[in-house]
Design an enzyme around this catalytic site. Sequence first.
Site, short mmCIF file in Angstrom:
data_model
loop_
_atom_site.label_atom_id
_atom_site.label_comp_id
_atom_site.label_asym_id
_atom_site.label_seq_id
_atom_site.Cartn_x
_atom_site.Cartn_y
_atom_site.Cartn_z
N THR A 72 24.32 -43.81 22.23
CA THR A 72 24.65 -43.82 23.65
C THR A 72 24.96 -42.40 24.11
O THR A 72 24.43 -41.92 25.12
CB THR A 72 25.87 -44.75 23.91
N ASN A 164 14.51 -52.16 21.47
CA ASN A 164 15.51 -52.92 20.74
C ASN A 164 15.41 -54.43 20.92
O ASN A 164 15.87 -55.19 20.08
CB ASN A 164 16.92 -52.45 21.10
N GLN A 213 16.05 -47.47 17.03
CA GLN A 213 15.54 -48.68 16.36
C GLN A 213 14.36 -48.40 15.45
O GLN A 213 13.80 -49.33 14.87
CB GLN A 213 15.15 -49.73 17.41
N CYS A 374 25.48 -60.91 29.91
CA CYS A 374 26.37 -61.39 30.94
C CYS A 374 26.95 -60.19 31.67
O CYS A 374 27.79 -59.47 31.14
CB CYS A 374 27.48 -62.22 30.33
N1 PMP Z 1 19.42 -47.08 22.06
C1 PMP Z 1 18.92 -48.20 21.51
C2 PMP Z 1 17.46 -48.42 21.53
C3 PMP Z 1 19.77 -49.12 20.92
O1 PMP Z 1 19.28 -50.23 20.37
C4 PMP Z 1 21.18 -48.87 20.93
C5 PMP Z 1 22.14 -49.87 20.33
N2 PMP Z 1 22.03 -51.15 20.84
C6 PMP Z 1 21.64 -47.69 21.52
C7 PMP Z 1 20.72 -46.83 22.08
C8 PMP Z 1 23.10 -47.36 21.53
O2 PMP Z 1 23.49 -46.96 20.26
P1 PMP Z 1 25.04 -46.79 19.86
O3 PMP Z 1 25.54 -48.14 19.54
O4 PMP Z 1 25.00 -45.90 18.66
O5 PMP Z 1 25.73 -46.13 20.99
#
Ligand code: PMP
Length: 433
Positions: A72, A164, A213, A374
């Site tokens: 993130t 993802n 991913q 949600c």
């Molecule tokens: N990008 C993708 C494609 C993800 O799947 C995720 C996690 N769901 C994130 C970013 C965020 O990763 P993190 O949990 O390390 O902040």
Amino acid sequence: MNKIYLDYSATTPMDKRVAQAMLPYFCDKFGNASSIHNFGQTAMAGVDKAREQAAKFLNCEPDEIVFTSGATESNNLAITGVIKALLRQDFGGQASKQQRIKNPHIITSSIEHPAILEPCKKLEKEGVEVTYLPVKSNGVVDIEKFKKAIKKNTALVSVMHVNNEVGSIQPIREIGKTIKKINEKKLKDWKKLNPKERGEKPQPIYFHTDATQSVNYLNCDVRWNYVDMLSMSGHKIQGPKGVGVLYVKTDVPIEPLQLGGHQENGVRSGTYNVPAIVGIGKAIELIENRKAKKQGKKKAGAAKSVEANNLKIAKLRNMLVDGIIKNIPNVVLNTDRKNAVPSHANFSFLGVEGESILISLDLEGVAVSTGSACASGKLEASHVLLAMGIKQEIAHSSIRFSLGKYTTEAEIKKVIKILPPIIKKLRRMSPEL
Ligand code: PMP
């Protein structure tokens, strides 16, 4: 009850060897890695090793690795950091010797993770132009549409490596190659101009990919893929949570999002989370080991090759898909297996809410996730499935099964057995069917 975990896309169990590597850095090697004394240097040795492990995996220089708190943050830093730097007057390094695009345009895709879409939307509100590329019905960006979207003022492209929710693989190498050609042409045209009149070098288009991913399954070599920035996350690769990597190619201008102690060359301030950084390094090394074995460079204790791992997971995923299709009527497979990583199977079970399936499966000890989230008390259908052209009600009935390193055949067989009666029962209760 033996629990079955089929939600590897949300997070993965940590490899015990990763936990083992992290342990000394909690109590014994506890120093602040920025301290000059021996305690600090011992901790920094752990950070340095992890930096080398990440650089080796990505085929880049260790000083092009920035440790963050997860994908993130890596994504936010890549998008906002680059655009803010480009909008600023005096960014440093080689990039300061470039002509600046005053109104930078971003190209991204409509199926990105919110950690890309949200910063893009925020920048849009601040006047930055953003194009959200559509995807084909298989969840893959159309390279021709991408080419058409490029404008004179395009400054940043961000397209994820693997989605993802459905697992679709994006053509990032083709996108990278296209950008490289455009950048080379811009430079060539500039060189043809009269040296006295041409001014500073043209600003290139920078290319970022969210590889969160893909790391377990695909080639993430940044040179091979022609990417300038790449995001990774520890907890999706059998590593710790709360740690990530952002690869930033030398000379990509980037403004820090948080200011403070100037760690990571000033790009990401904050005391090093040493155990987590050591952990992500080890998790990456274990994937590297799989590669090394494939290339014949056997290492003691090396796990299976990436290819063998992919084949094993694909076999189990296909078993699950075939079992569901054979035993449950009115299902739609939203994952196009020909264009997806081996871990994903996203299904819609027509006439049933995804949430109800998730809860029923959870009661039986099986963990999956839905395609809906949600948001503010309202169940919203997945933006990814909607972008693929899937109708709202079908998107609402979706379930994501994501398999991983520790999934077994016995687990898949059990899911195939318990799922049909669950769907039957829920359909009986549903007003639509
Ligand atoms: N990008 C993708 C494609 C993800 O799947 C995720 C996690 N769901 C994130 C970013 C965020 O990763 P993190 O949990 O390390 O902040």
